[in-house]
Design a protein around this motif. Structure first.
Motif, PDB file in Angstrom:
ATOM      1  N   MET A  78     -60.932 -30.487  75.118  1.00 36.04           N
ATOM      2  CA  MET A  78     -59.460 -30.823  74.650  1.00 36.04           C
ATOM      3  C   MET A  78     -58.907 -32.019  75.550  1.00 36.04           C
ATOM      4  N   LEU A  79     -58.227 -32.797  75.060  1.00 42.70           N
ATOM      5  CA  LEU A  79     -57.472 -33.902  75.781  1.00 42.70           C
ATOM      6  C   LEU A  79     -56.396 -33.368  76.283  1.00 42.70           C
ATOM      7  N   GLU A  80     -56.012 -33.511  77.772  1.00 43.11           N
ATOM      8  CA  GLU A  80     -54.887 -33.222  78.662  1.00 43.11           C
ATOM      9  C   GLU A  80     -54.410 -34.437  79.066  1.00 43.11           C
ATOM     10  N   LEU A 102     -55.137 -38.558  82.631  1.00 34.85           N
ATOM     11  CA  LEU A 102     -55.906 -38.337  81.152  1.00 34.85           C
ATOM     12  C   LEU A 102     -57.159 -37.868  81.134  1.00 34.85           C
ATOM     13  N   GLU A 103     -57.336 -36.402  80.873  1.00 33.06           N
ATOM     14  CA  GLU A 103     -58.659 -35.732  81.197  1.00 33.06           C
ATOM     15  C   GLU A 103     -59.087 -35.132  79.732  1.00 33.06           C
ATOM     16  N   PHE A 104     -60.442 -35.311  79.821  1.00 34.24           N
ATOM     17  CA  PHE A 104     -61.297 -34.875  78.555  1.00 34.24           C
ATOM     18  C   PHE A 104     -62.527 -34.109  78.906  1.00 34.24           C
ATOM     19  N   GLU A 105     -62.696 -32.976  78.728  1.00 35.72           N
ATOM     20  CA  GLU A 105     -63.938 -32.080  79.117  1.00 35.72           C
ATOM     21  C   GLU A 105     -64.144 -32.335  80.520  1.00 35.72           C
ATOM     22  N   LYS A 155     -63.567 -34.614  82.622  1.00 35.80           N
ATOM     23  CA  LYS A 155     -63.742 -35.932  83.026  1.00 35.80           C
ATOM     24  C   LYS A 155     -62.153 -36.869  82.779  1.00 35.80           C
ATOM     25  N   ILE A 208     -60.528 -39.898  81.970  1.00 33.65           N
ATOM     26  CA  ILE A 208     -60.518 -41.078  81.468  1.00 33.65           C
ATOM     27  C   ILE A 208     -59.829 -42.150  82.033  1.00 33.65           C
ATOM     28  N   ILE A 245     -60.449 -39.657  70.571  1.00 38.76           N
ATOM     29  CA  ILE A 245     -59.656 -38.581  70.985  1.00 38.76           C
ATOM     30  C   ILE A 245     -58.370 -39.177  71.311  1.00 38.76           C
ATOM     31  N   LEU A 246     -58.305 -40.521  71.236  1.00 41.02           N
ATOM     32  CA  LEU A 246     -57.164 -41.431  71.768  1.00 41.02           C
ATOM     33  C   LEU A 246     -56.520 -42.234  70.518  1.00 41.02           C
TER      34      LEU A 246
END
Length: 158
Positions: free
Chosen positions: A1-3, A57-60, A62, A64, A98-99
């Motif tokens: 999930m994108l955070e 900006l974080e996804f899984e 990592k 971004i 995702i963006l």
């Protein structure tokens, strides 16, 4: 999930740099990577001193990218200043689903614009300002709607 994770002086930890560092992918060019690392260290220090706020900006697990913002005044105009913007190497120049199929750089700029617009309704902010680090970056900022103010500064009218 994108955070989108917000770090400020009250939410950052003593080990903020370490927490962020292990999730970043720096440039493949060693000189550039060293430079990026120094900027990240400086931003983490600014956050603990209440000088900047960081949005990651974080996804899984990592990162971004990230953007650091602060309050500023340029030519007597209250502004939101972009202190630093960084995109991890593996995500640079890629449109990401995702963006909403935006490149991370553009997504982070849009985030700064959205935050500045919200703040401008409560505070008398008029601009987003930044001082690009190179001519290449000036071109990149021009491409997303910033204008040259003078030799050092660029602005985006909120």
């Amino acid at each position: 999930m994108l955070e989108i994770i917000n770090y400020n002086c009250s939410t950052s930890s003593y080990n903020l740099y370490t927490t962020i560092f292990k999730k970043l992918q720096f440039s493949n060019d060693i000189q550039q990577a060293n430079r990026e690392e120094l900027f990240i260290k400086d931003i983490c220090s600014r956050i603990t001193k209440s000088k900047s706020v960081l949005y990651v900006l974080e996804f899984e697990e990592k990162i971004i990218g990230l953007i650091a913002l602060s309050a500023s005044s340029v030519t007597d105009q209250p502004s939101v200043q972009i202190d630093y913007i960084f995109v991890s190497q593996s995500f640079r120049s890629q449109n990401l689903e995702i963006l909403n199929n935006l490149k991370p750089f553009r997504y982070l700029i849009n985030l700064a614009i959205s935050l500045a617009e919200d703040m401008s309704k409560k505070l008398g902010l008029r601009y987003i300002v930044l001082s690009p680090d190179s001519d290449n970056l000036k071109e990149k900022y021009l491409s997303v709607g910033f204008k040259k103010l003078n030799k050092e500064w660029m602005f985006f009218k909120i």
